[in-house]
Design a protein around this motif. Structure first.
Motif, PDB file in Angstrom:
ATOM      1  N   GLU A  50      -0.896 -44.168  42.652  1.00 26.15           N
ATOM      2  CA  GLU A  50      -0.572 -42.960  42.993  1.00 26.15           C
ATOM      3  C   GLU A  50      -0.185 -41.780  41.929  1.00 26.15           C
ATOM      4  OE1 GLU A  50       2.841 -43.803  45.626  1.00 26.15           O
ATOM      5  OE2 GLU A  50       1.229 -44.568  47.186  1.00 26.15           O
ATOM      6  N   TYR A  51       0.107 -42.390  40.593  1.00 23.26           N
ATOM      7  CA  TYR A  51       0.127 -41.444  39.583  1.00 23.26           C
ATOM      8  C   TYR A  51      -0.925 -40.759  39.049  1.00 23.26           C
ATOM      9  CZ  TYR A  51      -1.398 -45.755  37.113  1.00 23.26           C
ATOM     10  OH  TYR A  51      -1.985 -46.965  36.743  1.00 23.26           O
ATOM     11  N   ASN A  70      -4.846 -36.736  42.162  1.00 22.67           N
ATOM     12  CA  ASN A  70      -3.021 -37.004  42.414  1.00 22.67           C
ATOM     13  C   ASN A  70      -2.383 -35.814  41.560  1.00 22.67           C
ATOM     14  OD1 ASN A  70      -3.885 -39.115  43.929  1.00 22.67           O
ATOM     15  ND2 ASN A  70      -3.261 -40.411  42.006  1.00 22.67           N
ATOM     16  N   THR A  71      -2.897 -34.838  41.027  1.00 20.88           N
ATOM     17  CA  THR A  71      -2.294 -33.902  40.060  1.00 20.88           C
ATOM     18  C   THR A  71      -2.945 -32.728  39.763  1.00 20.88           C
ATOM     19  OG1 THR A  71      -0.618 -33.579  38.214  1.00 20.88           O
ATOM     20  CG2 THR A  71      -2.764 -34.899  37.888  1.00 20.88           C
ATOM     21  N   ARG A  87      -6.906 -45.826  45.736  1.00 15.44           N
ATOM     22  CA  ARG A  87      -6.188 -45.823  46.591  1.00 15.44           C
ATOM     23  C   ARG A  87      -6.018 -47.312  47.229  1.00 15.44           C
ATOM     24  NH1 ARG A  87      -9.295 -41.254  50.440  1.00 15.44           N
ATOM     25  NH2 ARG A  87      -8.199 -39.194  49.269  1.00 15.44           N
TER      26      ARG A  87
END
Length: 362
Positions: free
Chosen positions: A132-133, A58-59, A127
């Motif tokens: 979502e972080y 996610n990053t 998921r």
């Protein structure tokens, strides 16, 4: 709440119960006062590096230097830990509410079981849980060691200057944690923060334990950490063994029926028709389990006191008391709707090839 030895902690400081009606306004008013007074928080050290992470989800990779100017909440988790799952509604809510105000939530996924090192498993379950972080994959425990951490879940909060100002181990303390977030954001210059505390709507595994009736501890099936195994005196470890059902199971003991191999980490069913039984006292019973091969699926039926668990079925059980093991994760098998008492749980697997790791309760 577990440490690296896997021991369970049912102490009151890790417990939490839903706020009774009428307390929400009181808590909000306390939050307002505390935010206005801005009481001093201790400095507990510098935010350690995430350089030992084996990957990120996610990053792009994050660093303490790159996060300077933001308040950072670091949450240690592993996806099968029910104690962590029950904190997740708050983590999601804080990340969503305060992200634009300067908060970054980072989940450090440090695996307990071998299958939790599988990145595909972590992706699938993150998921499923709506994480979502940013997630730092900590498969080699390097970030865990950098923080000198010992528990799942564990929260550390750093201010905008990169100084750790607060930590909490286990469940609970949600109002205090959120008030710390608010205070550090205000200290960093954020304005117009909504200082009402978040309201969450947990579901399934996320629902807080019924601490008033919980009398059964986290219990491992693998022999390295196992407790309460009623057939321990006749067991053969790391090799197949035919187990006959125990004549009686005292509270918080469990037993096997059928052909199983009990390894250091799990019990593995070698032939169809095997059962696990557990005499427990709790509203919820969960079992960490999965198929031996990723392509397999294993049907099962759940029983409570000898009857199909239709009225007391968990979220992973169908109305007829059946279910299927498809993924390596925590399955909620029992959620009682009525009075809680000593009950006999049994799960029967119709096919071989299931691995059972750990019971948890709520």
């Amino acid at each position: 709440m577990s440490d690296t030895t896997g021991s369970a902690d049912l102490a009151s400081d890790a417990a939490t119960t839903p706020d009774p009606p009428g307390r929400a306004g009181l808590i909000r008013s306390i939050a307002h006062r505390l935010a206005g007074e801005r009481p001093a928080l201790p400095v507990e050290g510098r935010l350690p590096s995430f350089g030992g992470a084996t990957g990120w989800l996610n990053t792009d990779p994050l660093t303490p230097e790159g996060l300077r100017g933001r308040v950072v909440l670091v949450d240690f988790w592993t996806y099968t830990c029910v104690n962590w799952v029950r904190t997740l509604p708050y983590l999601r809510a804080w990340a969503g509410k305060y992200g634009d105000d300067g908060l970054t939530v980072i989940g450090v996924h440090t695996p307990e079981f071998g299958f939790e090192r599988d990145v595909d498993n972590v992706v699938m379950q993150s998921r499923r849980f709506g994480v979502e972080y940013p997630i730092a994959l900590d498969s080699e425990y390097a970030v865990w060691r950098a923080f000198a951490n010992h528990f799942w879940p564990a929260v550390y909060i750093a201010d905008a200057e990169g100084r750790i100002r607060f930590h909490h181990f286990g469940e609970g303390e949600y109002p205090m944690t959120e008030m710390v977030i608010q205070q550090l954001l205000l200290n960093a210059g954020a304005g117009d923060i909504d200082q009402d505390l978040v309201m969450v709507e947990p579901r399934d595994l996320e629902v807080a334990a019924d601490w008033g009736t919980l009398q059964s501890p986290e219990t491992y099936v693998g022999y390295r950490q196992s407790t309460g195994f009623a057939q321990d005196d006749v067991a053969r470890f790391d090799q197949p063994r035919v187990y006959t059902p125990p004549l009686r199971l005292p509270l918080n003991t469990w037993g096997l029926t059928g052909t199983w191999t009990v390894s250091g980490d799990a019990g593995v069913l070698n032939e169809p028709g095997g059962r696990i039984a557990f005499q427990f006292h709790a509203r919820d019973l969960n079992l960490v389990m999965g198929p031996s091969s990723q392509e397999a699926s294993v049907p099962f039926q759940v029983f409570l006191d000898g009857e199909l668990a239709q009225d007391a079925r968990g979220s992973d059980v169908d109305p007829d008391g059946s279910g299927t093991v498809r993924d390596q994760r925590t399955y909620q098998l029992i959620r009682q709707r009525g009075p809680v008492a000593d009950r006999l749980f049994e799960v029967e697997f119709e096919e071989a090839g299931v691995e059972a790791y750990c019971f948890t309760f709520g």
